[in-house]
Design an enzyme around this catalytic site. Sequence first.
Site, PDB file in Angstrom:
ATOM      1  N   GLU A 243     -29.672  61.819  63.898  1.00 26.35           N
ATOM      2  CA  GLU A 243     -28.895  61.177  62.832  1.00 26.35           C
ATOM      3  C   GLU A 243     -27.582  61.933  62.689  1.00 26.35           C
ATOM      4  O   GLU A 243     -27.576  63.160  62.580  1.00 26.35           O
ATOM      5  CB  GLU A 243     -29.662  61.188  61.514  1.00 26.35           C
ATOM      6  CG  GLU A 243     -28.871  60.699  60.316  1.00 26.35           C
ATOM      7  CD  GLU A 243     -28.303  59.296  60.517  1.00 26.35           C
ATOM      8  OE1 GLU A 243     -27.072  59.144  60.411  1.00 26.35           O
ATOM      9  OE2 GLU A 243     -29.086  58.369  60.777  1.00 26.35           O
TER      10      GLU A 243
ATOM     11  N   GLU B   1     -30.427  48.615  66.685  1.00 26.50           N
ATOM     12  CA  GLU B   1     -30.660  47.942  65.405  1.00 26.50           C
ATOM     13  C   GLU B   1     -29.594  46.845  65.278  1.00 26.50           C
ATOM     14  O   GLU B   1     -29.666  45.831  65.950  1.00 26.50           O
ATOM     15  CB  GLU B   1     -30.603  48.961  64.268  1.00 26.50           C
ATOM     16  CG  GLU B   1     -31.084  48.438  62.939  1.00 26.50           C
ATOM     17  CD  GLU B   1     -30.885  49.459  61.831  1.00 26.50           C
ATOM     18  OE1 GLU B   1     -31.713  49.489  60.920  1.00 26.50           O
ATOM     19  OE2 GLU B   1     -29.883  50.208  61.862  1.00 26.50           O
TER      20      GLU B   1
ATOM     21  N   GLU C  57     -36.027  48.316  57.006  1.00 27.01           N
ATOM     22  CA  GLU C  57     -35.749  49.246  55.909  1.00 27.01           C
ATOM     23  C   GLU C  57     -34.976  48.587  54.771  1.00 27.01           C
ATOM     24  O   GLU C  57     -35.032  49.051  53.627  1.00 27.01           O
ATOM     25  CB  GLU C  57     -35.000  50.475  56.429  1.00 27.01           C
ATOM     26  CG  GLU C  57     -33.641  50.172  57.037  1.00 27.01           C
ATOM     27  CD  GLU C  57     -33.025  51.402  57.695  1.00 27.01           C
ATOM     28  OE1 GLU C  57     -33.601  52.495  57.569  1.00 27.01           O
ATOM     29  OE2 GLU C  57     -31.978  51.269  58.330  1.00 27.01           O
TER      30      GLU C  57
END
Length: 349
Positions: free
Chosen positions: A61, A148, A154
Site C-alpha cells: 500500500e 480493481e 469494500e
Amino acid sequence: AAKNKIGALLIEGWNTGWERWIGFPDREGVFDFLTPYPDYDIEEVVNYGREQGVALIMHHETSAAPRTYDQQLDTAYRLMKSLGIHAVKTGYVGPIIPEGERHHGQWMVNHYHRVLEKGLEYQVAINAHEPIKGTGKRRTYPNAISREGLRGQEFNAWSVEKGNPPEHLTIVPFTRMLAGPVDFTPGIFNIKMTPYKDGVSQINTTLAHQLALYVVLYSPVQMAADLIAHYENQPAFQFIRDVAVDWSKSKVLDGEIGDFVVIARKERDGNRWFIGGVSDENERVFELDFQFLAEGQTYQAIRYTDDTASHWDLNPTAIGIDTLSVERSSSMSLRMAPGGGFAISLTPQ
C-alpha cells in the site's frame, strides 16, 4: 488455507508505516516496503507457508505517495524474488501527492507501467488496486494479472448509499469487465456485517449471489475475503473450495444490462463447468438449459440457490444446496431472490 486447498494468502499490514498511512499531507516516506514490524518474521511466514503448500501474496500500500514506492521498487521486488514471492497486491488509497497529480494523470500512468516492468523483471504478478483503467497492456505484460478499478466489495462497508445497490454487478460485466480482469474480492458470507456495521450499511445481495460472483466476474486471482469464522461449518463454502479461477471457455447464457446476467465457464486444464447468475433488486426466474455441455456426458451438478421464502434484507444468507445429475438435454428453473443469484458446479461423472 492449506486445509481448504487455497493456494495463497494475502497479508496486509506486515510492513512499517501503518500508524500514519492516510489523512496526512506529508505521506511521502511513511511506508517501508522492506522492513517488517518486529513481531512479524516474513521469512518464517514464507517458509511455513511453503511447508503447507500455501504461497504468500505480498502487499504494497502506497497511501497515494507513489514517489516513495518508486524509490524502493527495485529493492522491494528483489526482496520478493529472494523469498520466492511471485504476486503482489498494490494500493494507492487517497489523493495522489503532490497536489495536482491524479491517478489517471500522465505521471501515474507512467508509474503503473514502471511497476509492471519491474514485476516482469523479478517474475512478480501485479494485482493493482486504485489503478488506472485496463488499457490492453496485459497482452504484452501477462504479469498484469488483475486490478480493481470499480466500486469493489469494500465499498459496501462505507459508501454513502449504505452499500452498492443489487444492480451494480449486473452492470459491471458489460462495462468495466470489458477492459479486463476485475478484482472485486467476492465471497462475503456475513452479509449484514454484524456487529461491525449494524444499521449503517450492509451487502445488498444474498449469499448465493456472492458465490455466483466467482464465475460472473473474471479474474485469474480470486479471494475468499471474509473472516475464517464466517466460513467454518458453512456448507456453502464448498463452492469456493471447488471453483476454478481461470477458464478455457466462457459463455454468456443470457443477460440484460442492469437487470441480470448468467455466465457459464469451463475450467482451464480440466473438464468441469461452473455457472453463475446474479439479479438486481427484482426477483426473477431463469430458465437454464445445458446445451453448452458435451454430448453424451453426464455431470454431477451441485446447486447453490436462494431460499426465496426469505427476502434478502431479512435473511440474505438463507441458501439451498442440492445435488443432481444433468446432461446436455437437461433444463431447470432457477428462482433468484431480490439481490439474489445462483451458482452451480458441474463435474463429469
